[in-house]
Design a protein around this motif. Sequence first.
Motif, PDB file in Angstrom:
ATOM      1  N   SER A  28      34.064  43.503  25.973  1.00  0.00           N
ATOM      2  CA  SER A  28      33.371  42.848  26.629  1.00  0.00           C
ATOM      3  C   SER A  28      33.752  41.779  27.665  1.00  0.00           C
ATOM      4  O   SER A  28      33.080  41.026  28.122  1.00  0.00           O
ATOM      5  CB  SER A  28      32.200  42.065  25.911  1.00  0.00           C
ATOM      6  N   ARG A  29      35.247  42.066  27.699  1.00  0.00           N
ATOM      7  CA  ARG A  29      35.778  41.139  28.874  1.00  0.00           C
ATOM      8  C   ARG A  29      35.485  41.808  30.324  1.00  0.00           C
ATOM      9  O   ARG A  29      35.480  42.858  30.396  1.00  0.00           O
ATOM     10  CB  ARG A  29      37.381  41.024  28.518  1.00  0.00           C
ATOM     11  N   ILE A  30      35.576  40.776  31.171  1.00  0.00           N
ATOM     12  CA  ILE A  30      35.291  41.223  32.538  1.00  0.00           C
ATOM     13  C   ILE A  30      36.647  41.176  33.251  1.00  0.00           C
ATOM     14  O   ILE A  30      37.238  40.244  33.406  1.00  0.00           O
ATOM     15  CB  ILE A  30      34.367  40.453  33.261  1.00  0.00           C
ATOM     16  N   TRP A  31      37.023  42.406  33.898  1.00  0.00           N
ATOM     17  CA  TRP A  31      38.145  42.630  34.994  1.00  0.00           C
ATOM     18  C   TRP A  31      37.781  42.670  36.309  1.00  0.00           C
ATOM     19  O   TRP A  31      36.939  43.667  36.718  1.00  0.00           O
ATOM     20  CB  TRP A  31      38.937  43.749  34.504  1.00  0.00           C
ATOM     21  N   GLU A  32      38.442  42.015  37.109  1.00  0.00           N
ATOM     22  CA  GLU A  32      37.898  42.175  38.661  1.00  0.00           C
ATOM     23  C   GLU A  32      38.799  43.052  39.294  1.00  0.00           C
ATOM     24  O   GLU A  32      40.063  43.043  38.902  1.00  0.00           O
ATOM     25  CB  GLU A  32      38.198  40.774  39.339  1.00  0.00           C
ATOM     26  N   ILE A  33      38.510  43.782  40.322  1.00  0.00           N
ATOM     27  CA  ILE A  33      39.262  44.683  40.977  1.00  0.00           C
ATOM     28  C   ILE A  33      40.111  43.963  42.059  1.00  0.00           C
ATOM     29  O   ILE A  33      39.363  43.469  43.002  1.00  0.00           O
ATOM     30  CB  ILE A  33      38.573  45.733  41.534  1.00  0.00           C
ATOM     31  N   GLU A  34      41.202  43.657  41.736  1.00  0.00           N
ATOM     32  CA  GLU A  34      41.893  43.185  42.754  1.00  0.00           C
ATOM     33  C   GLU A  34      42.502  44.055  44.049  1.00  0.00           C
ATOM     34  O   GLU A  34      42.381  43.590  45.316  1.00  0.00           O
ATOM     35  CB  GLU A  34      43.320  42.351  42.048  1.00  0.00           C
ATOM     36  N   HIS A  35      43.039  45.050  43.647  1.00  0.00           N
ATOM     37  CA  HIS A  35      43.060  46.064  44.766  1.00  0.00           C
ATOM     38  C   HIS A  35      42.972  47.292  44.325  1.00  0.00           C
ATOM     39  O   HIS A  35      43.001  47.475  43.173  1.00  0.00           O
ATOM     40  CB  HIS A  35      44.414  45.827  45.756  1.00  0.00           C
TER      41      HIS A  35
END
Lengths: 104, 104
Positions: free
Chosen positions: A80-87
């Motif tokens: 349930s962790r959120i990961w942002e698309i950095e590129h």
Amino acid sequence: GAGEGAPPVRLWVRRVGVYCDEHRKTWLVAAEEEAGTLRARIRRVRVPLGEALCPSRLPPSQLPHMWQLSEGEQYRDSNSRIWEIEHHLMVRLGELLLRLMPSD
Amino acid sequence: GAGEGAPPVRLWVRRVGVYCDEHRKTWLVAAEEEAGTLRARIRRVRVPLGEALCPSRLPPSQLPHMWQLSEGEQYRDSNSRIWEIEHHLMVRLGELLLRLMPSD
């Protein structure tokens, strides 16, 4: 349809460092930690799919067993962790095929 | 200028299977022989440049020590043989970089 370059909708761990997506394509994943920030570098690489290891038998890792593409430019993982698309980029590799001409 | 996808102007052997171009970029080269036709499959792959072996110390090979792009869609090699460009394509590889968001 989704081309070779589209981000995967789901990624499941197959074995240490190797994940597979909803099209059974393989991705190599490496954790990178810097200044307290954890990143996952995920590369589309064709490797043998092999047998899937049960996640519970994998060694402890900072990386999740699964990522799922979420609305926005984010993934949610199996913890349930959120990961942002950095590129999200395309690495273009050239391939050249040469044929030796018969000598006259 | 020449992009990542442009065919190299010159390729020199560095060691068995590894060539380097005029920009010191590395290419993996494999010989493929079928029905009496010799082909060279040349892939742009980033590998350590390493030390160059003297060509005379390399094992005998059907592949030349050097290719040079010639007029037309051809290469001429260090043995004055002509190689036709059979195809020149771009392999697109996806890379995704995810950053773990701080949990609030």
